[in-house]
Motif scaffolding. Sequence first.
Motif, PDB file in Angstrom:
ATOM      1  N   THR A 539       0.844  -1.195   0.000  1.00  0.00           N
ATOM      2  CA  THR A 539       0.000   0.000   0.000  1.00  0.00           C
ATOM      3  C   THR A 539       0.885   1.253   0.000  1.00  0.00           C
ATOM      4  N   VAL A 540       0.574   2.167  -0.893  1.00  0.00           N
ATOM      5  CA  VAL A 540       1.340   3.412  -0.994  1.00  0.00           C
ATOM      6  C   VAL A 540       0.409   4.590  -0.708  1.00  0.00           C
ATOM      7  N   ASP A 541       0.756   5.410   0.295  1.00  0.00           N
ATOM      8  CA  ASP A 541       0.030   6.630   0.623  1.00  0.00           C
ATOM      9  C   ASP A 541       0.896   7.826   0.219  1.00  0.00           C
ATOM     10  N   VAL A 542       0.312   8.742  -0.541  1.00  0.00           N
ATOM     11  CA  VAL A 542       1.040   9.926  -0.989  1.00  0.00           C
ATOM     12  C   VAL A 542       0.290  11.164  -0.513  1.00  0.00           C
ATOM     13  N   GLU A 543       0.991  12.084   0.131  1.00  0.00           N
ATOM     14  CA  GLU A 543       0.386  13.331   0.622  1.00  0.00           C
ATOM     15  C   GLU A 543       1.142  14.519   0.038  1.00  0.00           C
ATOM     16  N   ALA A 544       0.381  15.434  -0.543  1.00  0.00           N
ATOM     17  CA  ALA A 544       0.982  16.625  -1.154  1.00  0.00           C
ATOM     18  C   ALA A 544       0.829  17.825  -0.229  1.00  0.00           C
ATOM     19  N   THR A 545       1.840  18.677  -0.231  1.00  0.00           N
ATOM     20  CA  THR A 545       1.798  19.931   0.523  1.00  0.00           C
ATOM     21  C   THR A 545       2.150  21.087  -0.417  1.00  0.00           C
ATOM     22  N   PRO A 546       1.222  22.045  -0.570  1.00  0.00           N
ATOM     23  CA  PRO A 546      -0.174  22.053  -0.134  1.00  0.00           C
ATOM     24  C   PRO A 546      -0.998  21.084  -1.000  1.00  0.00           C
ATOM     25  N   PRO A 547      -2.239  20.778  -0.614  1.00  0.00           N
ATOM     26  CA  PRO A 547      -3.039  19.804  -1.347  1.00  0.00           C
ATOM     27  C   PRO A 547      -3.569  20.345  -2.677  1.00  0.00           C
ATOM     28  N   GLU A 548      -3.456  21.629  -2.923  1.00  0.00           N
ATOM     29  CA  GLU A 548      -3.963  22.217  -4.168  1.00  0.00           C
ATOM     30  C   GLU A 548      -2.922  23.183  -4.713  1.00  0.00           C
ATOM     31  N   GLY A 549      -3.071  23.467  -5.967  1.00  0.00           N
ATOM     32  CA  GLY A 549      -2.183  24.464  -6.565  1.00  0.00           C
ATOM     33  C   GLY A 549      -0.803  23.888  -6.820  1.00  0.00           C
ATOM     34  N   GLU A 552       4.558  21.820  -3.197  1.00  0.00           N
ATOM     35  CA  GLU A 552       5.891  22.164  -2.713  1.00  0.00           C
ATOM     36  C   GLU A 552       6.675  20.959  -2.218  1.00  0.00           C
ATOM     37  N   SER A 553       5.981  19.914  -1.755  1.00  0.00           N
ATOM     38  CA  SER A 553       6.678  18.709  -1.291  1.00  0.00           C
ATOM     39  C   SER A 553       5.714  17.524  -1.304  1.00  0.00           C
ATOM     40  N   LEU A 554       6.292  16.342  -1.350  1.00  0.00           N
ATOM     41  CA  LEU A 554       5.509  15.107  -1.328  1.00  0.00           C
ATOM     42  C   LEU A 554       6.040  14.192  -0.227  1.00  0.00           C
ATOM     43  N   ALA A 555       5.123  13.596   0.518  1.00  0.00           N
ATOM     44  CA  ALA A 555       5.481  12.592   1.531  1.00  0.00           C
ATOM     45  C   ALA A 555       4.878  11.259   1.081  1.00  0.00           C
ATOM     46  N   ALA A 583       7.265   8.654 -11.129  1.00  0.00           N
ATOM     47  CA  ALA A 583       8.216   9.325 -10.241  1.00  0.00           C
ATOM     48  C   ALA A 583       9.306  10.036 -11.041  1.00  0.00           C
ATOM     49  N   GLU A 584       9.659   9.474 -12.193  1.00  0.00           N
ATOM     50  CA  GLU A 584      10.687  10.095 -13.023  1.00  0.00           C
ATOM     51  C   GLU A 584      10.241  11.446 -13.581  1.00  0.00           C
ATOM     52  N   LEU A 585       8.913  11.686 -13.630  1.00  0.00           N
ATOM     53  CA  LEU A 585       8.390  12.935 -14.174  1.00  0.00           C
ATOM     54  C   LEU A 585       8.426  14.081 -13.169  1.00  0.00           C
ATOM     55  N   LEU A 586       8.728  13.791 -11.899  1.00  0.00           N
ATOM     56  CA  LEU A 586       8.765  14.843 -10.884  1.00  0.00           C
ATOM     57  C   LEU A 586       9.905  15.817 -11.173  1.00  0.00           C
ATOM     58  N   ARG A 587       9.624  17.075 -10.913  1.00  0.00           N
ATOM     59  CA  ARG A 587      10.671  18.069 -11.142  1.00  0.00           C
ATOM     60  C   ARG A 587      11.772  17.927 -10.104  1.00  0.00           C
ATOM     61  N   GLU A 588      12.966  18.271 -10.469  1.00  0.00           N
ATOM     62  CA  GLU A 588      14.130  18.039  -9.620  1.00  0.00           C
ATOM     63  C   GLU A 588      14.082  18.822  -8.320  1.00  0.00           C
ATOM     64  N   LEU A 590      11.511  19.383  -6.443  1.00  0.00           N
ATOM     65  CA  LEU A 590      10.391  19.016  -5.588  1.00  0.00           C
ATOM     66  C   LEU A 590      10.857  17.977  -4.564  1.00  0.00           C
ATOM     67  N   PRO A 591      10.890  18.325  -3.268  1.00  0.00           N
ATOM     68  CA  PRO A 591      11.335  17.367  -2.251  1.00  0.00           C
ATOM     69  C   PRO A 591      10.340  16.192  -2.133  1.00  0.00           C
ATOM     70  N   VAL A 592      10.866  14.979  -2.160  1.00  0.00           N
ATOM     71  CA  VAL A 592      10.035  13.775  -2.023  1.00  0.00           C
ATOM     72  C   VAL A 592      10.640  12.901  -0.924  1.00  0.00           C
ATOM     73  N   GLU A 593       9.894  12.670   0.151  1.00  0.00           N
ATOM     74  CA  GLU A 593      10.356  11.829   1.248  1.00  0.00           C
ATOM     75  C   GLU A 593       9.607  10.502   1.196  1.00  0.00           C
ATOM     76  N   VAL A 594      10.354   9.401   1.086  1.00  0.00           N
ATOM     77  CA  VAL A 594       9.758   8.072   1.010  1.00  0.00           C
ATOM     78  C   VAL A 594      10.114   7.292   2.268  1.00  0.00           C
ATOM     79  N   THR A 595       9.111   6.798   2.984  1.00  0.00           N
ATOM     80  CA  THR A 595       9.319   5.955   4.162  1.00  0.00           C
ATOM     81  C   THR A 595       8.525   4.665   3.968  1.00  0.00           C
ATOM     82  N   TRP A 596       8.857   3.663   4.762  1.00  0.00           N
ATOM     83  CA  TRP A 596       8.113   2.405   4.650  1.00  0.00           C
ATOM     84  C   TRP A 596       8.008   1.728   6.007  1.00  0.00           C
ATOM     85  N   ASP A 597       7.018   0.845   6.127  1.00  0.00           N
ATOM     86  CA  ASP A 597       6.899  -0.010   7.297  1.00  0.00           C
ATOM     87  C   ASP A 597       6.260  -1.328   6.854  1.00  0.00           C
TER      88      ASP A 597
END
Length: 599
Positions: A539-549, A552-555, A583-588, A590-597
């Motif tokens: 299961t992959v959960d992705v949260e954008a900040t801010p959620p619209e517009g 600025e970052s992805l968790a 994921a390859e289409l993300l702009r350079e 844009l901070p992306v933090e990937v965690t797992w459990d």
Amino acid sequence: MGYIVKMPKLGMEMKSGTITKWVVDEGESVEKGDTLAEIESEKTAAEIEAREDGVLRRRYLDEGDATEPGGVLGIVAAADEEIAALEAEVGESGAVETEAEEPAQASTQAASSERSSSVTRRSDSGSSGDVKASPRARQRADDLDVDLVTVEGTGPQGSITEQDVVAAAEGVGDSVSTSDVRASPRAKKRAEDLGVDLTSVEGTGPQGSVTEEDVETAAESGEASGAAGRTTERPLSGMRRTIADRLGQSYREAVHVTEHRTADAEAVLAAADAASETFSADVSVTDVLLRALSAALTDHPEFNATFEDDVHRLHEDHNLCVAVDVEAGLIAPVVRNVGPDHVVDIAEKRAEVTERALSGDYTMDDLSGGTFTVTNLGVLGVESFDPVINPPQVAILGVNAISERPTRGDDGSVVFRRALPLDLSFDHRIVDGADAARFLDTLVDNLEDPWPLLEGVDRREATPVELPEGHVSASVDADFDGSISAGSFDYEFGVTEQFGGSGGAPTPVDFFLGSLAACLSSSIGVQANMRDVDFDDITVDVEATPPEGSVESLAVHVSVATDADDAIVDRIVTNGERTCHVAELLREDLPVEVTWDRG
């Protein structure tokens, strides 16, 4: 009053039974109804229960030993009861001297006499005939040229087991051997299975004896690996031997020919869904397939048949075997008399016999009397195979994985439709290739138009799947309500209220997050499959900040339901992110933090 424990007869076809596990040790007390041992015949498994209170005074077979129905397994009697008469009845060879009232008992007596003569001859020659040893130990001693007189037994009452003979042949007894270790028979057997050296295991049982749990603990900790470097032998179980014998006989005697056809699967998929909704039942594609197959067998009765004693028997009832993969091997329980059944009744029957097969509660009746077999390897991703006929039947249908294939549409465009590949193996001695081709043609027709066979189910036209293939269209109306068209898939999206939209649908950011999550979960799954990592769910959960517009970052948080170690999980998640095209289409920047459990 004491009694002799005998091997029961588990069905008319049973030739022998094997002790797979002694639940009670010799000298241990039992109550009426307690399980003494677990046994396995050629087709099924069962438990032997004590028929009265007492003590298991004698055990005559080791785990893994086999005997015919009626053969002696042990003696149960009160702790202080004299059992000399019962032991005399058993005799030195371990077979009961019985009157020939029942065929099984008569064969036991004959086997007893034959084995007793063999033992006597050994004794007369001055060898090891008087030594107490299991039949398998004696055979192993003959094979390895081991004098049983020189072997110290570790079995019940000091009897020699096959393991003792092997240890003596390998010279283990020259120093500290497993025969010097105090251990229960189950612990010895478990040590043999796991390759654990008993001399290195610390016992926690009575007087420091080694228990089965001690062996398993040592194996898990990596200690006591005295058998490291040896090859592992896996003796065939009774059921596995029967499968090998029957299929080997089938392949040697039947003239196997396999013909392949592919059916358009859109209608059968739609029919299964429609039947489930109409009758609030769990109707699967397999159930619709069985209904279509039964109709084809009505038109081609020579395939609903068996061939025995040079006689081709055509059966009126359609008793369809559905192969089920269980731990002991592949079995094929019978869904009986499918011909007159509604598809819902077929679904219920199939579910019942399948559940009994998977739970181990099936009987010999569940496996007998089949007239045609269906085996489905499509659930394991197999695209084509040559199934082996289940004797004495004359044909078997193999079902493969449903796949999407490009097809020319009515307007000349390319559409993707789901297809179901089928493999029909038949005995060419009994039916010809042209007969098989006609049978498959009828079956495919029934699958591509199953509606006449499904009483009470309204026809639904299947909508073929069209893939976007890199082309997506989007539009918004005057109210800023938007829609996305991707092949045969349509989605709605909304413009936020602050910009004049209703905001009643996912936003473009939401769609992007969905694409990223779907891509990541698929890519991580592929990485796990490449490394043979078993998992239940990713299961992959992705949260954008801010959620619209402007994001600025992805968790990104990944939950992997697996028993694999942390290093492997971290690797498949990391590589999954690297190989995800979205994921390859993300702009350079844009901070992306990937965690797992572990999910």
